[in-house]
Write a protein that holds these residues in place. Sequence first.
Motif, short mmCIF file in Angstrom:
data_model
loop_
_atom_site.label_atom_id
_atom_site.label_comp_id
_atom_site.label_asym_id
_atom_site.label_seq_id
_atom_site.Cartn_x
_atom_site.Cartn_y
_atom_site.Cartn_z
N VAL A 153 79.23 -4.48 37.45
CA VAL A 153 79.23 -5.81 38.07
C VAL A 153 79.90 -5.76 39.44
N VAL A 154 81.04 -5.09 39.53
CA VAL A 154 81.76 -4.98 40.80
C VAL A 154 80.90 -4.27 41.84
N THR A 155 80.27 -3.18 41.44
CA THR A 155 79.45 -2.39 42.35
C THR A 155 78.23 -3.17 42.83
N ALA A 156 77.53 -3.83 41.91
CA ALA A 156 76.33 -4.59 42.27
C ALA A 156 76.65 -5.71 43.25
N SER A 208 70.59 -10.98 40.60
CA SER A 208 70.51 -11.24 39.15
C SER A 208 69.88 -10.07 38.43
N ALA A 209 68.86 -9.44 39.06
CA ALA A 209 68.23 -8.26 38.47
C ALA A 209 69.19 -7.08 38.49
N SER A 210 70.03 -7.02 39.51
CA SER A 210 71.05 -5.96 39.57
C SER A 210 72.05 -6.13 38.44
N TYR A 211 72.43 -7.38 38.17
CA TYR A 211 73.34 -7.62 37.03
C TYR A 211 72.67 -7.22 35.73
N LEU A 212 71.37 -7.47 35.63
CA LEU A 212 70.65 -7.03 34.44
C LEU A 212 70.66 -5.50 34.37
N GLY A 213 70.61 -4.88 35.54
CA GLY A 213 70.64 -3.42 35.60
C GLY A 213 71.96 -2.82 35.22
N LEU A 247 70.30 13.84 30.69
CA LEU A 247 69.76 13.27 29.45
C LEU A 247 70.19 11.82 29.29
N ALA A 248 71.44 11.53 29.58
CA ALA A 248 71.94 10.15 29.47
C ALA A 248 71.19 9.23 30.43
N LYS A 249 70.94 9.71 31.64
CA LYS A 249 70.23 8.90 32.63
C LYS A 249 68.78 8.69 32.21
N SER A 250 68.15 9.70 31.64
CA SER A 250 66.75 9.58 31.22
C SER A 250 66.59 8.49 30.17
N VAL A 251 67.42 8.54 29.15
CA VAL A 251 67.33 7.56 28.05
C VAL A 251 67.62 6.15 28.56
N ALA A 252 68.69 6.00 29.34
CA ALA A 252 69.07 4.69 29.85
C ALA A 252 68.00 4.10 30.76
N THR A 253 67.38 4.95 31.57
CA THR A 253 66.35 4.50 32.51
C THR A 253 65.11 4.00 31.80
N HIS A 259 63.77 -3.85 34.94
CA HIS A 259 64.63 -4.57 35.89
C HIS A 259 64.53 -3.98 37.28
N GLU A 260 64.18 -2.70 37.40
CA GLU A 260 64.03 -2.06 38.70
C GLU A 260 62.85 -2.67 39.47
N VAL A 261 61.74 -2.85 38.77
CA VAL A 261 60.55 -3.44 39.40
C VAL A 261 60.82 -4.88 39.82
#
Length: 326
Positions: A153-156, A208-213, A247-253, A259-261
């Motif tokens: 949240v802070v970063t977004a 808002s989409a970034s927060y969803l991200g 691997l962690a990034k693959s699953v999370a993505t 939300h990226e689109v």
Amino acid sequence: MNKESVAAGTSAGATVQTQMIEESKRPSPWRHLVAGGLGGMTGAIITSPFDVVKTRLQSDIYHKSIAAKHSQANVRGMRGTLYHFVETAQLMRDIYVKESPRALFRGLGPTLFGVIPARSINFFTYGNLKPIIAGRSREDWSTHLIAAACAGVVTATATNPIWVIKTRLQLSPQVSHLSKRAKMSASKDVIRDIFKHEGFRGLYRGLSASYLGVTESTLQWILYEKLKDVTKDSNLPYMSTMVSAGLAKSVATVITYPHEVVRTRMRQGVPVGEQPRYTTLLRTLNLVWAEEGVGALYGGLSAHLMRVVPNAAAMFFIYELVTYRL
């Protein structure tokens, strides 16, 4: 004094001693900041071409030509999903040939300008919140969950304006042919145009989409910590770090990709004289789903995975190296 009291006292003393040793091993709070920035910079430079392609595939500005290629290739369903990898290579080749090799690094300046503080803020917040949340207790998944969510949240919030500018630049075919000075001028023109037509709020389009991200980064941190714990006794610590991060990034993505689109659609520019279509998170999600189908919510997934997996591996490798090894 009975044996039970002696044993309890010994156990408590051992616990305190263990905690003191762990605290002495904790890196300086600012090391998280530096390590995160260096890791983010390295990953962004290596994978910049995939970032440009991903943005093109997510945007409806290029959607008609992409849809025409799909129709000509007669690809649907799962085959259509796999075809994303083919069109990623084709689009990268087209950009290279028709626009110039430098076009594959379009928006890298704003990307680095955003990635370095974004990763610094994220890793700094996460790394320093963990011991605060855990207190005297051992870190567990709930500690990682809360720390990662707060860091996201802070970063977004802090970096959203940078990503809006970067998206506008990446969607402009003319920018790649400009000199560095002209690109700086183009960035200023984008900022001026946003303030003129959209006001200050325009810099926070897609927030808002970034927060969803944040769900993606949170899930990634939880999976990474778990995988890192499982592989901590590996004879190849650096390799296990990179595999765990990738691997962690693959699953999370894959789980959170739509939300990226949605975020890209909300950030893209609005033609002069037209009303913005992608105004809110739910409206954008409904429009894309209704007009283009569920497949459009995964547009650019192949390019995104080809970018973020090696990006995460490189970023976490540098982070762990600088934070805990050096």
